[in-house]
Structure formats: structure tokens, C-alpha cells
Design a protein around this motif. Structure first.
Motif, mmCIF file in Angstrom:
data_model
loop_
_atom_site.group_PDB
_atom_site.id
_atom_site.type_symbol
_atom_site.label_atom_id
_atom_site.label_comp_id
_atom_site.label_asym_id
_atom_site.label_seq_id
_atom_site.Cartn_x
_atom_site.Cartn_y
_atom_site.Cartn_z
ATOM 1 N N ASP A 81 -3.539 -2.806 0.332
ATOM 2 C CA ASP A 81 -3.406 -1.461 -0.491
ATOM 3 C C ASP A 81 -3.694 -0.248 1.067
ATOM 4 O O ASP A 81 -3.384 0.959 0.678
ATOM 5 N N HIS A 82 -4.247 -0.846 1.958
ATOM 6 C CA HIS A 82 -4.432 0.242 3.320
ATOM 7 C C HIS A 82 -3.084 0.061 4.220
ATOM 8 O O HIS A 82 -3.120 0.631 5.211
ATOM 9 N N GLY B 255 0.697 -1.286 0.027
ATOM 10 C CA GLY B 255 0.034 -0.101 0.216
ATOM 11 C C GLY B 255 0.866 1.260 -0.098
ATOM 12 O O GLY B 255 0.399 2.408 0.402
ATOM 13 N N PRO C 223 -4.171 4.980 2.020
ATOM 14 C CA PRO C 223 -5.122 4.555 0.884
ATOM 15 C C PRO C 223 -5.592 5.876 0.131
ATOM 16 O O PRO C 223 -5.972 5.655 -1.100
ATOM 17 N N VAL D 79 -3.026 6.374 -2.393
ATOM 18 C CA VAL D 79 -2.891 5.201 -3.456
ATOM 19 C C VAL D 79 -4.126 5.707 -4.426
ATOM 20 O O VAL D 79 -4.015 5.431 -5.607
ATOM 21 N N LEU E 156 -9.948 -0.706 -3.779
ATOM 22 C CA LEU E 156 -8.684 -1.126 -2.843
ATOM 23 C C LEU E 156 -8.777 -2.236 -2.085
ATOM 24 O O LEU E 156 -10.042 -2.636 -1.648
#
Length: 261
Positions: free
Chosen positions: A71-72, A44, A77, A80, A67
Motif C-alpha cells: 500500500d506504500h 498502492g 499512502p 490511500v 496499511l
């Protein structure tokens, strides 16, 4: 016919640049949309997100993503998401989008989703604040998906698709240890899909799971985690907008081995 290319859990790192791009560049010849079902990065980080962004930029078909938990992980996030959106992707969390490709209008409602388990073996919103917050978070993600799917009723779509990272049904988790099912998905997502309606539901997250499943209301569910499908993407052809009908599958093999997780 609506041709939907889907993959999740590509887990791209700084050494992944170019591994999927050759396959993705074939999409205009075989698909009307690319859906990315979360866990697009390994940790992430914004740097990894930029790798993904270069893989999906200017593909010639719309790209819609949610996501995943990976991805966290770096706690960025929003950054991203911004990087992927700058590359042209529609990144959804409790939101809907309608994209066009030629004469087709494809509606996608998306959320990461969350865990909690499935009917008969699910976490209750009861007891300690931490447990109640866990279940509330899962419920809020499902509520967002339901609202987004309902929003699509206001548009004339050739297909309506529910895109999540966590699983809405246990069917597509078969192969995973039963002990971790509560951390792989939630029945609340399936309730949202059945309540609001969809022509197809796709998710990732369960690397050792099974591709095929179905909600109690008859919506076909597909686990498209890359370790499950073993390809750069699968294509699902929707011949009918009625749930459970006219779904056909084909896939494009990976140009190289990108299944490292």
C-alpha cells in the motif's frame, strides 16, 4: 463474547471488484468488527484503494485497518488512507481507536510495523546511516504501537487488539525462508505488545507462514494473510479479556478464488 473478523493481504487490483463483497456482507450475522491487516492493494495506487473502499463501505460492522508495504509502493499512502477513511474505515498508524457494536466496546491499536528481525538475529542500530535509519524506522513503528495500546487502558474495552502488517514473532513465519525473516517482522513489535498488553495480536505479510504464534508474554498471535487462512476472513471469538484465554476460530470461505498475489 467478542467476535473479531480478520484478513490481510487481499491485494486488490482493478480486476478485483466484487470478489470479497459477498462474503463481507455476511459479517453483521457473524462478527462484531472487521480488521484488515495491510496489503489491501497490489501496488498502492489510489485507483486500487477505491476498489477496496467499495468492498468495505457500509458493511454494518466497524472496519479498522492498517496499511502494508504494498500500500506504500506507489508513494501515495496518505491518499490511500484518505480513500479508505472516506469509505468509513478507521485506518491506524501508531494510533488507537475504540469502536462499538451493540453493547461491545472493542479497542484496536494499529501500525504497519516494519522489519529488522528477531532476538539473536536482528539488525543493529549501528554503523552506516542507512542501517541506523532502517532500525530507527522499525523502532518508531513499535513505539507507536506501544503508545496506542497504552492509550486503550484509559477506556473500558471488552477486548484490546494489536493490529499490524509485519509480524511481531517468528512463530507465524514458519514456512518462509529463514533468510527473509528480518524483512517480515521485528521483535520490537512483540516487546510493545507485551509491555502495553493486548488480548490478541494479528498480522499479515508472511504469505507462506503459519497461522498460530505467541509472544514471550503469552499474547496469542495470528497470521491472517489470506494465502495462509485461505478464506475471505477468519473469525476469532474472544471469551475472555485475559491474554491467551478463550480464543476460538472459525472462517468464511472465499466466494471465488481471490488468492492471486
Amino acid at each position: 463474547m467478542t467476535r473479531v473478523a480478520v484478513v490481510g493481504d487481499i491485494h486488490m487490483g482493478l480486476d478485483s471488484q466484487g470478489t470479497l463483497r459477498p462474503a463481507f456482507e455476511t459479517l453483521p450475522d457473524c462478527a462484531d468488527i472487521l480488521l484488515l491487516a495491510g496489503d489491501l492493494t497490489r501496488h498502492g495506487t489510489p485507483e486500487e484503494a477505491r476498489v477496496v473502499a467499495r468492498e468495505i463501505k457500509d458493511l454494518g460492522v466497524p472496519v479498522v485497518a492498517v496499511l502494508g508495504n504494498h500500500d506504500h509502493h506507489d508513494d501515495h499512502p496518505d491518499e490511500v488512507t484518505a480513500i479508505l477513511r472516506e469509505a468509513g474505515a478507521h485506518v491506524l498508524e501508531g494510533q488507537a481507536t475504540v469502536v462499538t457494536h451493540g453493547d461491545l466496546r472493542i479497542g484496536v491499536a494499529g501500525t504497519k510495523g516494519f522489519g529488522g528481525g528477531f532476538v539473536g538475529r536482528c539488525a543493529p542500530e549501528f554503523g552506516e546511516p542507512a542501517m541506523k535509519e532502517f532500525v530507527r524506522y522499525s523502532r518508531h513503528r513499535a513505539d507507536g504501537l506501544r503508545a496506542a495500546l497504552k492509550e486503550l487502558h484509559g477506556y473500558e474495552c471488552d477486548a484490546r487488539i494489536a493490529l499490524t502488517h509485519f509480524a511481531p514473532v517468528p512463530d507465524t513465519l514458519a514456512g518462509e525462508p529463514l533468510e527473509i525473516y528480518p524483512f517480515l517482522g521485528s521483535y520490537l513489535l512483540a516487546e510493545a505488545i507485551d509491555t502495553a498488553g493486548a488480548d490478541l495480536a494479528v498480522h499479515g505479510h508472511a504469505h507462506a507462514g503459519t497461522e498460530h504464534g505467541m509472544t514471550g508474554g503469552g499474547v496469542k498471535v495470528r497470521n491472517v494473510a489470506q494465502p495462509v487462512i485461505g478464506r475471505a476472513f477468519h473469525i476469532y471469538s474472544l471469551d475472555s479479556c485475559r491474554p491467551g484465554e478463550g480464543l476460538r476460530t472459525r472462517g468464511t470461505r472465499l466466494p471465488t478464488d481471490t488468492n492471486e498475489q
